[in-house]
Design a protein around this motif. Structure first.
Motif, PDB file in Angstrom:
ATOM      1  N   ALA A  77      -9.619  -7.278   8.428  1.00  0.00           N
ATOM      2  CA  ALA A  77     -10.028  -6.095   7.659  1.00  0.00           C
ATOM      3  C   ALA A  77      -9.438  -4.821   8.241  1.00  0.00           C
ATOM      4  CB  ALA A  77     -11.546  -6.011   7.600  1.00  0.00           C
ATOM      5  N   GLY A  78      -9.375  -4.739   9.553  1.00  0.00           N
ATOM      6  CA  GLY A  78      -8.829  -3.535  10.185  1.00  0.00           C
ATOM      7  C   GLY A  78      -7.367  -3.308   9.875  1.00  0.00           C
ATOM      8  N   GLU A  79      -6.601  -4.387   9.681  1.00  0.00           N
ATOM      9  CA  GLU A  79      -5.194  -4.249   9.304  1.00  0.00           C
ATOM     10  C   GLU A  79      -5.059  -3.574   7.942  1.00  0.00           C
ATOM     11  OE1 GLU A  79      -2.788  -7.975  11.234  1.00  0.00           O
ATOM     12  OE2 GLU A  79      -4.040  -8.417   9.492  1.00  0.00           O
ATOM     13  N   ILE A  80      -5.885  -4.029   7.012  1.00  0.00           N
ATOM     14  CA  ILE A  80      -5.845  -3.440   5.665  1.00  0.00           C
ATOM     15  C   ILE A  80      -6.335  -2.000   5.714  1.00  0.00           C
ATOM     16  CG2 ILE A  80      -6.733  -3.625   3.316  1.00  0.00           C
ATOM     17  CD1 ILE A  80      -7.015  -6.638   3.780  1.00  0.00           C
ATOM     18  N   LYS A  81      -7.399  -1.756   6.474  1.00  0.00           N
ATOM     19  CA  LYS A  81      -7.939  -0.398   6.582  1.00  0.00           C
ATOM     20  C   LYS A  81      -6.876   0.564   7.116  1.00  0.00           C
ATOM     21  CE  LYS A  81     -11.155   2.756   6.506  1.00  0.00           C
ATOM     22  NZ  LYS A  81     -11.715   3.249   5.220  1.00  0.00           N
ATOM     23  N   ALA A  82      -6.081   0.113   8.061  1.00  0.00           N
ATOM     24  CA  ALA A  82      -5.032   0.972   8.617  1.00  0.00           C
ATOM     25  C   ALA A  82      -4.004   1.332   7.538  1.00  0.00           C
ATOM     26  CB  ALA A  82      -4.348   0.274   9.786  1.00  0.00           C
ATOM     27  N   PHE A 102       0.834  -1.202   0.000  1.00  0.00           N
ATOM     28  CA  PHE A 102       0.000   0.000   0.000  1.00  0.00           C
ATOM     29  C   PHE A 102       0.874   1.258   0.000  1.00  0.00           C
ATOM     30  CE2 PHE A 102      -2.528  -3.442   1.555  1.00  0.00           C
ATOM     31  CZ  PHE A 102      -3.803  -3.207   1.084  1.00  0.00           C
ATOM     32  N   ALA A 103       1.834   1.301   0.905  1.00  0.00           N
ATOM     33  CA  ALA A 103       2.713   2.466   0.980  1.00  0.00           C
ATOM     34  C   ALA A 103       3.550   2.594  -0.283  1.00  0.00           C
ATOM     35  CB  ALA A 103       3.615   2.358   2.211  1.00  0.00           C
ATOM     36  N   ALA A 104       3.975   1.464  -0.850  1.00  0.00           N
ATOM     37  CA  ALA A 104       4.777   1.506  -2.076  1.00  0.00           C
ATOM     38  C   ALA A 104       3.973   2.100  -3.230  1.00  0.00           C
ATOM     39  CB  ALA A 104       5.265   0.105  -2.422  1.00  0.00           C
ATOM     40  N   ALA A 105       2.715   1.702  -3.339  1.00  0.00           N
ATOM     41  CA  ALA A 105       1.862   2.244  -4.402  1.00  0.00           C
ATOM     42  C   ALA A 105       1.649   3.738  -4.216  1.00  0.00           C
ATOM     43  CB  ALA A 105       0.528   1.508  -4.425  1.00  0.00           C
ATOM     44  N   ALA A 106       1.432   4.158  -2.985  1.00  0.00           N
ATOM     45  CA  ALA A 106       1.235   5.585  -2.715  1.00  0.00           C
ATOM     46  C   ALA A 106       2.486   6.384  -3.047  1.00  0.00           C
ATOM     47  CB  ALA A 106       0.843   5.789  -1.258  1.00  0.00           C
ATOM     48  N   ARG A 107       3.655   5.847  -2.748  1.00  0.00           N
ATOM     49  CA  ARG A 107       4.902   6.557  -3.069  1.00  0.00           C
ATOM     50  C   ARG A 107       5.052   6.776  -4.565  1.00  0.00           C
ATOM     51  NH1 ARG A 107       7.127   3.166   1.036  1.00  0.00           N
ATOM     52  NH2 ARG A 107       7.929   1.724  -0.536  1.00  0.00           N
ATOM     53  N   ASP A 108       4.513   5.862  -5.363  1.00  0.00           N
ATOM     54  CA  ASP A 108       4.614   5.993  -6.813  1.00  0.00           C
ATOM     55  C   ASP A 108       3.513   6.851  -7.418  1.00  0.00           C
ATOM     56  OD1 ASP A 108       6.968   4.605  -7.282  1.00  0.00           O
ATOM     57  OD2 ASP A 108       5.969   2.652  -7.425  1.00  0.00           O
ATOM     58  N   ARG A 113     -19.546 -12.545   3.839  1.00  0.00           N
ATOM     59  CA  ARG A 113     -18.168 -12.268   4.266  1.00  0.00           C
ATOM     60  C   ARG A 113     -17.571 -11.113   3.478  1.00  0.00           C
ATOM     61  NH1 ARG A 113     -12.960 -16.418   4.221  1.00  0.00           N
ATOM     62  NH2 ARG A 113     -11.789 -15.329   5.857  1.00  0.00           N
ATOM     63  N   ALA A 114     -17.780 -11.118   2.164  1.00  0.00           N
ATOM     64  CA  ALA A 114     -17.229 -10.056   1.320  1.00  0.00           C
ATOM     65  C   ALA A 114     -17.825  -8.701   1.683  1.00  0.00           C
ATOM     66  CB  ALA A 114     -17.478 -10.372  -0.149  1.00  0.00           C
ATOM     67  N   LEU A 115     -19.120  -8.652   1.909  1.00  0.00           N
ATOM     68  CA  LEU A 115     -19.763  -7.387   2.270  1.00  0.00           C
ATOM     69  C   LEU A 115     -19.256  -6.879   3.614  1.00  0.00           C
ATOM     70  CD1 LEU A 115     -23.412  -8.079   1.069  1.00  0.00           C
ATOM     71  CD2 LEU A 115     -21.829  -6.371   0.131  1.00  0.00           C
ATOM     72  N   GLY A 116     -18.947  -7.795   4.517  1.00  0.00           N
ATOM     73  CA  GLY A 116     -18.381  -7.384   5.789  1.00  0.00           C
ATOM     74  C   GLY A 116     -17.038  -6.693   5.615  1.00  0.00           C
ATOM     75  N   TYR A 117     -16.196  -7.246   4.760  1.00  0.00           N
ATOM     76  CA  TYR A 117     -14.908  -6.608   4.474  1.00  0.00           C
ATOM     77  C   TYR A 117     -15.119  -5.270   3.767  1.00  0.00           C
ATOM     78  CZ  TYR A 117     -11.509 -10.155   5.890  1.00  0.00           C
ATOM     79  OH  TYR A 117     -10.700 -10.989   6.628  1.00  0.00           O
ATOM     80  N   ALA A 118     -16.051  -5.232   2.805  1.00  0.00           N
ATOM     81  CA  ALA A 118     -16.280  -3.997   2.053  1.00  0.00           C
ATOM     82  C   ALA A 118     -16.749  -2.873   2.968  1.00  0.00           C
ATOM     83  CB  ALA A 118     -17.302  -4.242   0.947  1.00  0.00           C
ATOM     84  N   GLN A 119     -17.536  -3.201   3.963  1.00  0.00           N
ATOM     85  CA  GLN A 119     -17.995  -2.174   4.891  1.00  0.00           C
ATOM     86  C   GLN A 119     -16.827  -1.548   5.644  1.00  0.00           C
ATOM     87  OE1 GLN A 119     -21.340  -4.794   6.603  1.00  0.00           O
ATOM     88  NE2 GLN A 119     -22.115  -2.733   6.931  1.00  0.00           N
ATOM     89  N   VAL A 120     -15.836  -2.347   5.976  1.00  0.00           N
ATOM     90  CA  VAL A 120     -14.670  -1.827   6.687  1.00  0.00           C
ATOM     91  C   VAL A 120     -13.737  -1.078   5.736  1.00  0.00           C
ATOM     92  CG1 VAL A 120     -12.613  -2.433   8.029  1.00  0.00           C
ATOM     93  CG2 VAL A 120     -14.777  -3.648   8.423  1.00  0.00           C
ATOM     94  N   SER A 145      -1.711   5.491   4.095  1.00  0.00           N
ATOM     95  CA  SER A 145      -1.199   5.868   2.780  1.00  0.00           C
ATOM     96  C   SER A 145      -2.161   6.743   1.997  1.00  0.00           C
ATOM     97  CB  SER A 145      -0.872   4.605   1.967  1.00  0.00           C
ATOM     98  OG  SER A 145       0.145   3.854   2.592  1.00  0.00           O
ATOM     99  N   GLU A 146      -3.281   7.096   2.608  1.00  0.00           N
ATOM    100  CA  GLU A 146      -4.303   7.940   1.977  1.00  0.00           C
ATOM    101  C   GLU A 146      -4.758   7.350   0.634  1.00  0.00           C
ATOM    102  OE1 GLU A 146      -2.539  11.847   1.850  1.00  0.00           O
ATOM    103  OE2 GLU A 146      -3.076  12.250   3.927  1.00  0.00           O
ATOM    104  N   LEU A 147      -5.075   6.070   0.655  1.00  0.00           N
ATOM    105  CA  LEU A 147      -5.501   5.349  -0.539  1.00  0.00           C
ATOM    106  C   LEU A 147      -6.982   4.992  -0.454  1.00  0.00           C
ATOM    107  CD1 LEU A 147      -2.506   2.866  -0.866  1.00  0.00           C
ATOM    108  CD2 LEU A 147      -3.056   4.690  -2.489  1.00  0.00           C
ATOM    109  N   THR A 148      -7.614   4.924  -1.615  1.00  0.00           N
ATOM    110  CA  THR A 148      -8.989   4.458  -1.732  1.00  0.00           C
ATOM    111  C   THR A 148      -8.984   2.997  -2.167  1.00  0.00           C
ATOM    112  OG1 THR A 148      -9.809   6.653  -2.340  1.00  0.00           O
ATOM    113  CG2 THR A 148     -11.178   4.774  -2.959  1.00  0.00           C
ATOM    114  N   GLN A 149      -9.735   2.169  -1.473  1.00  0.00           N
ATOM    115  CA  GLN A 149      -9.930   0.785  -1.900  1.00  0.00           C
ATOM    116  C   GLN A 149     -11.083   0.763  -2.891  1.00  0.00           C
ATOM    117  OE1 GLN A 149      -8.161  -2.030  -0.792  1.00  0.00           O
ATOM    118  NE2 GLN A 149      -9.249  -3.122  -2.406  1.00  0.00           N
ATOM    119  N   VAL A 150     -10.858   0.203  -4.090  1.00  0.00           N
ATOM    120  CA  VAL A 150     -11.905   0.276  -5.109  1.00  0.00           C
ATOM    121  C   VAL A 150     -12.539  -1.074  -5.450  1.00  0.00           C
ATOM    122  CG1 VAL A 150     -10.923   2.365  -6.105  1.00  0.00           C
ATOM    123  CG2 VAL A 150     -10.295   0.157  -7.070  1.00  0.00           C
TER     124      VAL A 150
END
Length: 262
Positions: free
Chosen positions: A42-47, A21-27, A89-96, A52-57
């Motif tokens: 999910a919280g690990e990914i959200k952090a 995540f940080a590598a992508a943001a640096r580029d 399960r997927a919707l639970g992750y998407a909500q986070v 990195s101020e990234l949007t998950q799409v």
């Protein structure tokens, strides 16, 4: 100018997943997508997204036993209850994570199996997924995949995918238009994009035929990026390709687009 999301399943493999995540943001990327988040909390990914101020799409719903060769369960008779759990399960992750796009993989049709029966299950499951997702403001995506990379995959052509969406009739069921897969199976990518733009919910790119950077191979992406703008496509474009060498070293195409020099 299209909006690009780095695909962290194929790109930045020089790093452990959570460090990508940080590598992508640096580029210079402002958004990311990947195949599956389920090996992480999910919280690990959200952090990582937040830091990195990234949007998950985008990410995929659980595909069954990926390690054993399964590529989705949406069309598999007898797996309907498992499919329902996978959507939950997927919707639970998407909500986070905050993304509003989920890709549902159809699954493989083995030799001798009844295609009509698989399609019947597929339509029923997609209607269920779209209904559940609508309550969360999420769009469900289906993607035609080429037969060279994924032999036996149920869904291969854009026309069939859009016909399935029309038959289900859910406004939040769209097609994931991967230009790489389309070129391999059908060609005529630009005219297909023009024809189907109203039903496209996400796009992805890669060079053809090696699936490397989009400035390699037979597709002329400068024209196609311009066409996206002409057609008013304002969604994300996922960079789902395998870097030829290092990820950052192969981003010359991206820097040119971002500086309007492509």
């Amino acid at each position: 100018m299209p909006k690009f999301a780095a695909n962290l399943s194929l790109m930045y493999n020089e790093y452990e997943f959570l460090d990508r995540f940080a590598a992508a943001a640096r580029d210079g990327f402002t958004a990311v997508e990947f195949l599956f988040p389920y090996g992480f909390i999910a919280g690990e990914i959200k952090a990582r997204l937040r830091d990195s101020e990234l949007t998950q799409v985008l990410f995929n719903c659980p595909p069954g036993d990926w390690a054993a060769g399964e590529r989705g369960i949406a069309s598999l008779p007898g797996r309907e209850e498992e499919f329902k759990r996978s959507i939950e399960r997927a919707l639970g992750y998407a909500q986070v994570l905050g993304n509003t796009r989920l890709h549902v993989m159809a699954g493989l049709l083995q030799y001798g199996q009844d295609r009509g029966r698989h399609l019947e299950v597929y339509l029923h499951n997609l209607a269920y997924a779209a209904q559940q997702a609508a309550a969360h403001g999420v769009t469900v995506l289906i993607e035609p995949i080429n037969t060279r990379d994924m032999p036996g995959y149920l869904l291969n052509t854009q026309e069939e995918a859009h016909a399935i969406c029309r038959e289900v009739g859910a406004p939040n069921l769209k097609v994931q238009f991967d230009l790489y897969h389309c070129q391999i199976v059908e060609g005529d990518v630009a005219m297909t994009m023009r024809r189907d733009i109203a039903g496209i919910g996400h796009m992805q790119i890669a060079g053809v035929p090696e699936r490397n950077e989009p400035d390699t191979g037979e597709l002329h992406y400068p024209y196609l990026f311009g066409l996206m703008d002409e057609l008013g496509y304002d969604g994300w474009v996922g960079c789902e390709y395998r870097p030829k060498a290092g990820t950052s070293e192969g981003l010359g195409w991206f820097r040119k687009v971002m500086s309007n020099k492509y």
